[in-house]
Scaffold this active site. Structure first.
Site, mmCIF file in Angstrom:
data_model
loop_
_atom_site.group_PDB
_atom_site.id
_atom_site.type_symbol
_atom_site.label_atom_id
_atom_site.label_comp_id
_atom_site.label_asym_id
_atom_site.label_seq_id
_atom_site.Cartn_x
_atom_site.Cartn_y
_atom_site.Cartn_z
ATOM 1 N N THR A 193 3.746 1.633 10.934
ATOM 2 C CA THR A 193 3.950 3.053 11.219
ATOM 3 C C THR A 193 4.281 3.857 9.971
ATOM 4 O OG1 THR A 193 6.263 2.584 11.795
ATOM 5 C CG2 THR A 193 4.667 2.658 13.606
ATOM 6 N N ASP A 220 0.862 -1.183 0.000
ATOM 7 C CA ASP A 220 0.000 0.000 0.000
ATOM 8 C C ASP A 220 0.899 1.234 0.000
ATOM 9 O OD1 ASP A 220 -1.761 2.050 0.423
ATOM 10 O OD2 ASP A 220 -2.622 1.261 2.261
ATOM 11 N N HIS A 221 1.109 1.821 -1.168
ATOM 12 C CA HIS A 221 2.008 2.968 -1.323
ATOM 13 C C HIS A 221 1.321 4.078 -2.096
ATOM 14 C CE1 HIS A 221 6.420 2.013 -0.387
ATOM 15 N NE2 HIS A 221 5.718 1.045 0.171
ATOM 16 N N GLU A 279 6.106 4.950 6.025
ATOM 17 C CA GLU A 279 7.351 5.562 5.557
ATOM 18 C C GLU A 279 7.052 6.981 5.090
ATOM 19 O OE1 GLU A 279 6.334 2.786 3.467
ATOM 20 O OE2 GLU A 279 7.231 1.231 4.703
#
Length: 318
Positions: free
Chosen positions: A105, A37-38, A107
């Site tokens: 958490t 998931d980006h 990036e």
């Protein structure tokens, strides 16, 4: 028996290709799939980054019984946890009993895009705990408000809920997050075969909860071609320390990975078509205490990779 999964990488593949690869997984001997998931790819050479929730919806209609989880979603910055609660509940409805919400958490690369400050790790972890609390509160199916340290929810209700709520395993790269995963998560996700991480998770309450490891490989009959492809498409594997979490753009990753050589990648990523080496890469996670291992094949030759694993690697692992 160790379960083996197939990683679907949104940073490297378009939405239609990801659906096709999920179908390959569903028809194979892999046990499950995970999908990244980006908002951004790590480097521009990877070239893609579709919205994962659209892709999950398409996968749900194109597969039959595939167990699928996010690997991983950050429900704290780019997307508010109340929205993730709704998205994941919908995914759980479309994939009944087969969806899990892997969270972490995050990036800076993907989470800074709305102009939010990227805080230190302790704050990111506290925000994650609060986000999980909000998601589970909304999954109770009642109208709820929430006045937390980091988030506000006002008179919200998730109406579309699956009969079986998705588990929420937590990604960890250090002991503090592993302890939180054991305390409040439904499993552990890690990208390093770190036995100490597993022990921290189990001691903190992880017990028999699932432990997902993730290993990157590059299958190709031509080992040198595999090394070159892995170096071109996945050079961030060679970055040290906290750069993975802190660099803000693909351009910064390209600058940082300029110093990563093909030899560096060859020493970190299993490249080529020797099944024993692929088994060994998976076994490192098994020996560290992981009972599920997700394999990320670098490149577009996913059909050949799945066939290779079906015929040689998966039977040997099992």
């Amino acid at each position: 028996m160790t379960q083996i999964g197939h990683k679907l990488i949104c940073e490297m593949h378009g939405p239609d290709d990801l659906v096709e690869y999920a179908q390959l997984t569903d028809e194979s001997n892999f046990d499950f799939a995970m999908i990244s998931d980006h908002y951004h790819p790590w480097t521009s050479s990877q070239g893609q980054s579709p919205m994962v929730w659209n892709v999950i919806g398409a996968i749900s209609q194109a597969t039959d019984g595939l167990r699928l989880g996010t690997g991983v979603t950050c429900p704290t910055t780019r997307i508010h946890p109340a929205i993730i609660a709704q998205a994941a509940a919908t995914a759980g409805t479309q994939l009944p009993g087969q969806f899990f919400l892997g969270v972490g958490t995050g990036e800076n690369l993907s989470e800074h895009v709305l102009g939010d400050r990227w805080p230190e790790h302790d704050v990111r972890l506290a925000k994650l705990e609060e986000a999980i609390d909000i998601i589970r509160t909304l999954w109770e199916g009642e109208t709820a408000s929430y006045d937390g340290e980091y988030y506000t929810v006002e008179n919200a209700r998730v109406y579309t809920l699956p009969d079986e709520l998705p588990p929420i395993p937590i990604a960890a790269d250090g002991p503090k997050t592993a302890r939180v995963a054991g305390e409040v998560g439904d499993g552990l996700i890690a990208v390093n075969p770190d036995e100490d991480l597993v022990q921290e998770f189990e001691t903190a309450g992880g017990g028999d909860k699932p432990k997902y490891g993730e290993v990157a490989v590059c299958y190709d009959e031509d080992e040198q071609a595999a090394i070159e492809r892995a170096h071109d498409l996945w050079p961030q594997e060679g970055l040290p320390g906290e750069l993975m979490w802190e660099l803000p753009t693909p351009a910064h990753f390209e600058q940082a990975t300029a110093a990563v050589s093909e030899d560096d990648i060859a020493g970190m990523v299993c490249c080529g078509a020797d099944p024993d080496e692929h088994v060994e890469a998976i076994q490192e996670f098994v020996d560290a205490g992981f009972d599920r291992v997700t394999v990320h094949q670098i490149g577009s030759n996913q059909a050949e990779f799945v066939e290779f694993y079906d015929e040689t690697v998966l039977p040997a692992v099992r």
